[in-house]
Design a protein around this motif. Structure first.
Motif, mmCIF file in Angstrom:
data_model
loop_
_atom_site.group_PDB
_atom_site.id
_atom_site.type_symbol
_atom_site.label_atom_id
_atom_site.label_comp_id
_atom_site.label_asym_id
_atom_site.label_seq_id
_atom_site.Cartn_x
_atom_site.Cartn_y
_atom_site.Cartn_z
ATOM 1 N N GLU A 277 0.803 -1.280 0.033
ATOM 2 C CA GLU A 277 0.099 -0.011 -0.024
ATOM 3 C C GLU A 277 0.879 1.199 0.119
ATOM 4 N N ARG A 278 0.279 2.092 -0.393
ATOM 5 C CA ARG A 278 1.219 3.512 -0.627
ATOM 6 C C ARG A 278 1.417 4.082 0.701
ATOM 7 N N TYR A 279 0.313 4.063 1.551
ATOM 8 C CA TYR A 279 0.585 4.730 2.978
ATOM 9 C C TYR A 279 0.392 3.564 4.124
ATOM 10 N N ASN B 287 -7.400 7.017 7.121
ATOM 11 C CA ASN B 287 -7.617 5.801 6.071
ATOM 12 C C ASN B 287 -7.765 6.306 4.631
ATOM 13 N N GLU B 288 -7.417 7.526 4.238
ATOM 14 C CA GLU B 288 -7.815 7.872 3.212
ATOM 15 C C GLU B 288 -6.480 7.355 2.319
ATOM 16 N N LYS B 289 -6.834 6.463 1.078
ATOM 17 C CA LYS B 289 -5.855 5.820 0.268
ATOM 18 C C LYS B 289 -5.322 6.755 -0.750
ATOM 19 N N ALA B 290 -6.210 7.587 -1.111
ATOM 20 C CA ALA B 290 -5.734 8.591 -2.538
ATOM 21 C C ALA B 290 -4.413 9.351 -2.254
ATOM 22 N N ALA B 291 -3.632 9.201 -3.469
ATOM 23 C CA ALA B 291 -2.377 10.106 -3.426
ATOM 24 C C ALA B 291 -2.349 11.310 -2.839
ATOM 25 N N ASP B 292 -1.497 11.950 -2.075
ATOM 26 C CA ASP B 292 -1.622 13.189 -1.833
ATOM 27 C C ASP B 292 -0.408 13.844 -1.603
ATOM 28 N N ALA B 293 0.312 14.817 -2.052
ATOM 29 C CA ALA B 293 1.421 15.409 -2.369
ATOM 30 C C ALA B 293 2.060 15.762 -0.976
ATOM 31 N N ARG B 294 1.373 16.167 -0.104
ATOM 32 C CA ARG B 294 1.777 16.594 1.329
ATOM 33 C C ARG B 294 2.203 15.112 2.049
ATOM 34 N N LYS C 269 -2.635 0.917 -9.793
ATOM 35 C CA LYS C 269 -3.473 0.858 -8.825
ATOM 36 C C LYS C 269 -3.042 1.564 -7.417
ATOM 37 N N GLY C 270 -1.932 2.236 -7.560
ATOM 38 C CA GLY C 270 -1.536 3.174 -6.406
ATOM 39 C C GLY C 270 -0.643 2.627 -5.564
ATOM 40 N N LEU C 271 -0.157 1.169 -5.977
ATOM 41 C CA LEU C 271 0.743 0.649 -4.833
ATOM 42 C C LEU C 271 2.308 0.947 -5.322
ATOM 43 N N LYS D 195 6.544 11.187 3.698
ATOM 44 C CA LYS D 195 6.835 9.817 3.546
ATOM 45 C C LYS D 195 8.395 9.808 2.874
ATOM 46 N N LYS D 196 8.551 10.551 2.039
ATOM 47 C CA LYS D 196 9.871 10.606 1.205
ATOM 48 C C LYS D 196 11.031 11.299 2.314
ATOM 49 N N GLN D 197 10.664 12.068 3.126
ATOM 50 C CA GLN D 197 11.459 12.586 3.975
ATOM 51 C C GLN D 197 11.895 11.739 5.142
ATOM 52 N N LEU D 198 11.045 10.799 5.420
ATOM 53 C CA LEU D 198 11.404 9.980 6.499
ATOM 54 C C LEU D 198 11.954 8.912 6.126
#
Length: 345
Positions: free
Chosen positions: A102-104, A256-263, A140-142, A268-271
């Motif tokens: 999953e993305r998040y 619980n929101e799975k949609a891609a989000d720039a913030r 699929k956003g994975l 995520k990338k910073q961590l």
């Protein structure tokens, strides 16, 4: 009456073929890839008697035979016909493995197969098909991770060959690999890949140490090389496992929101950047990573990369504690105990 039954059976077969088209297509592709390898292997005995085959590589093949026999005699691994044939890869990878998440959320995407069960990864003998599958997962956003692997196990159903790439490994790494794969043929629990891979990793590690001591001695260069490599790899694995906890904690703040989000992607990338950069502090005082280049943002790993550490390394401390406290370092007795505890395929 018979005609109606046959027509009904044909209809059922057609419906199943449509419903399970992807599984059947994948199974056919995997069978074709495996058969292609098996049709082009050579018997190890023939290789060892071939005067044109380099003596240095013959020694590596004999070492594999010795490792295998040690695994059977001293560790209690199942005897098999594995590694009695040889396959020359000609420098090319043979199988590509895809992991997805999953993305998040650090949660593996799972593939379900008849008979063998559920897997958190999927292998391909065809790189084009692997890349195509990865693209579909990304749509699929994975998060995905793809790479070639150095060996695999058919769980004793086929004769797994010695691969030419194995001969390039150092002694300890080679022993670890062979014993890891032979463990799958000894104990493999359906629908529990995390247990299977963690156990094989544990036996590979512990078995390699015992083999090197047996063959070269506790103070040998081969033993010291392997112990240092293991010390770093263990530290790296534990660091990545701690990283999964940190990432999960971050993702829980996203809801619980799975949609891609720039913030969310930025956080995520910073961590992940911090987790990867912190590997420079592992085994401080060594030269292991002092010259390691900083990864570009588009080269940073994603959740799928961390999934592999859960699959292969998350239970090592559990196995080690049980192994040392109940079996006093007797790996053969521990394996016998585990075989009774878990129903194997």
């Amino acid at each position: 009456m018979i005609k109606k039954i046959l027509l009904a059976l044909l209809a059922v077969i057609l419906l199943l073929s449509i419903f399970y088209y992807d599984v059947l297509s994948y199974g056919f592709m995997q069978a074709r890839g495996q058969i292609s390898i098996l049709m082009n292997v050579e018997k190890v005995d023939d290789i060892l008697s071939d005067q044109n085959f380099p003596d240095s590589l013959k020694r590596r093949i004999r070492l594999i035979q010795e490792i295998k026999q040690f695994g059977v005699d001293s560790l209690g691994l199942e005897p098999s016909e594995n590694y009695t044939t040889f396959y020359n890869q000609h420098g090319r990878p043979l199988i590509w493995l895809i992991t997805a998440s999953e993305r998040y959320k650090i949660e593996p995407h799972e593939w379900h197969f008849p008979i063998v069960g559920t897997f958190p990864y999927k292998g391909f003998f065809d790189s084009t098909r692997a890349v195509s599958e990865e693209k579909e997962l990304m749509k699929k956003g994975l998060d995905t991770d793809i790479g070639d692997v150095s060996a695999w196990s058919t769980l004793g159903y086929l004769k797994d060959p010695i691969l030419s790439s194995m001969l390039k490994r150092k002694d300890g790494s080679l022993a670890n690999l062979i014993l890891h794969e032979l463990t799958h043929g000894t104990l493999f629990v359906k629908n529990n890949l995390e247990l299977n891979e963690n156990l094989a990793s544990f036996v590979g590690d512990q078995g390699a140490i015992r083999f090197l001591k047996y063959k070269y001695g506790a103070e040998s260069p081969e033993m010291r090389t392997y112990e240092y490599s293991k010390k770093y790899n263990d530290a790296y694995s534990q660091h990545m496992l701690r990283g999964t906890v940190r990432l999960d904690s971050l993702y829980k703040t996203f809801g619980n929101e799975k949609a891609a989000d720039a913030r969310k992607d930025t956080l995520k990338k910073q961590l992940i950047r911090q987790i990867i950069d912190d590997t420079d502090t592992l085994l401080s005082g060594t030269q292991t990573l002092t010259t390691k280049k900083r990864l570009a943002d588009d080269k940073l790993p994603n959740n799928a990369y961390f999934i592999s550490y859960l699959t292969y390394k998350s239970k090592q401390e559990i196995f080690l504690k049980e192994f040392e406290s109940k079996f006093a370092g007797d790996l053969k007795a521990y394996l016998q105990y585990l075989k009774k505890q878990y129903p194997s395929m």
